[in-house]
Design a protein around this motif. Structure first.
Motif, mmCIF file in Angstrom:
data_model
loop_
_atom_site.group_PDB
_atom_site.id
_atom_site.type_symbol
_atom_site.label_atom_id
_atom_site.label_comp_id
_atom_site.label_asym_id
_atom_site.label_seq_id
_atom_site.Cartn_x
_atom_site.Cartn_y
_atom_site.Cartn_z
ATOM 1 N N UNK A 62 71.470 66.223 24.030
ATOM 2 C CA UNK A 62 73.132 66.284 23.223
ATOM 3 C C UNK A 62 71.791 66.992 21.808
ATOM 4 N N UNK A 63 71.433 66.470 21.499
ATOM 5 C CA UNK A 63 70.671 67.915 20.182
ATOM 6 C C UNK A 63 70.890 68.887 20.152
ATOM 7 N N UNK A 64 70.202 69.162 21.370
ATOM 8 C CA UNK A 64 70.667 70.517 21.445
ATOM 9 C C UNK A 64 72.272 71.372 21.292
ATOM 10 N N UNK A 65 73.055 70.854 22.255
ATOM 11 C CA UNK A 65 73.920 71.096 21.732
ATOM 12 C C UNK A 65 74.806 70.607 20.925
ATOM 13 N N UNK A 66 74.436 69.779 19.587
ATOM 14 C CA UNK A 66 74.756 69.244 18.574
ATOM 15 C C UNK A 66 74.122 70.561 17.626
ATOM 16 N N UNK A 67 72.779 71.269 18.113
ATOM 17 C CA UNK A 67 72.208 72.906 17.103
ATOM 18 C C UNK A 67 72.980 73.380 17.818
ATOM 19 N N UNK A 68 73.542 73.989 18.295
ATOM 20 C CA UNK A 68 74.532 75.009 19.331
ATOM 21 C C UNK A 68 75.845 75.381 18.490
ATOM 22 N N UNK A 69 77.078 74.164 18.333
ATOM 23 C CA UNK A 69 77.468 73.526 17.988
ATOM 24 C C UNK A 69 77.679 73.743 16.493
ATOM 25 N N UNK A 78 87.114 73.292 12.623
ATOM 26 C CA UNK A 78 88.052 72.191 13.096
ATOM 27 C C UNK A 78 87.696 70.869 14.486
ATOM 28 N N UNK A 79 88.192 71.702 15.485
ATOM 29 C CA UNK A 79 88.326 70.726 16.595
ATOM 30 C C UNK A 79 86.848 70.663 16.985
ATOM 31 N N UNK A 80 85.511 72.111 17.146
ATOM 32 C CA UNK A 80 84.828 71.430 17.268
ATOM 33 C C UNK A 80 83.798 69.814 16.350
ATOM 34 N N UNK A 81 84.034 69.919 15.172
ATOM 35 C CA UNK A 81 83.825 69.252 14.031
ATOM 36 C C UNK A 81 84.358 67.770 14.197
ATOM 37 N N UNK A 82 85.919 67.815 15.457
ATOM 38 C CA UNK A 82 86.382 66.477 15.524
ATOM 39 C C UNK A 82 85.938 66.046 16.884
ATOM 40 N N UNK A 83 85.417 66.711 17.555
ATOM 41 C CA UNK A 83 84.917 66.891 18.991
ATOM 42 C C UNK A 83 83.548 65.884 18.347
ATOM 43 N N UNK A 84 82.197 66.391 17.935
ATOM 44 C CA UNK A 84 81.201 66.210 18.053
ATOM 45 C C UNK A 84 80.943 65.810 16.813
ATOM 46 N N UNK A 85 81.261 66.484 16.018
ATOM 47 C CA UNK A 85 80.749 65.505 15.163
ATOM 48 C C UNK A 85 81.378 64.083 14.311
ATOM 49 N N UNK A 86 82.495 64.157 14.703
ATOM 50 C CA UNK A 86 83.212 62.910 14.279
ATOM 51 C C UNK A 86 83.099 61.654 15.674
ATOM 52 N N UNK A 87 82.256 62.583 16.701
ATOM 53 C CA UNK A 87 82.488 62.011 17.718
ATOM 54 C C UNK A 87 83.451 61.421 18.719
ATOM 55 N N UNK A 88 84.457 63.125 18.424
ATOM 56 C CA UNK A 88 85.933 62.071 18.786
ATOM 57 C C UNK A 88 86.461 62.179 20.804
#
Length: 85
Positions: free
Chosen positions: A1-8, A44-54
């Motif tokens: 999970x941490x690797x995915x967040x770093x890649x995004x 915006x979609x990346x932020x919504x999906x991964x950093x807002x956990x939607x």
């Protein structure tokens, strides 16, 4: 999970640097505005999906920020591409 967040996060930074350099070196034309709007929508979609956990919630809750973002991007596109008289 941490690797995915770093890649995004890296993708978001690359898109931001790309848009900065387009504006800094005045490479803006009608094609580039379309590309900029698309990269902004993707960001915006990346932020919504991964950093807002939607990403893992019901579709109706995910669609609220997506529709809002699409409305804003569409408004900007219409305002930019309409001829000024």
């Amino acid at each position: 999970m941490k690797k995915r967040a770093e890649l995004i996060w890296i993708v978001l930074v690359v898109f931001t640097i790309f848009t900065y350099f387009l504006g800094q070196f005045d490479f803006v034309n009608t094609l580039m505005v379309g590309i900029l709007l698309m990269t902004t929508f993707i960001k915006g979609e990346l932020i919504t999906d991964y950093f807002m956990s939607l990403k893992n919630v019901k579709l109706k809750y995910r669609m609220i920020p997506t529709i809002w973002l699409a409305a804003v991007m569409s408004s900007i596109a219409v305002a930019y591409y309409l001829p000024i008289q």
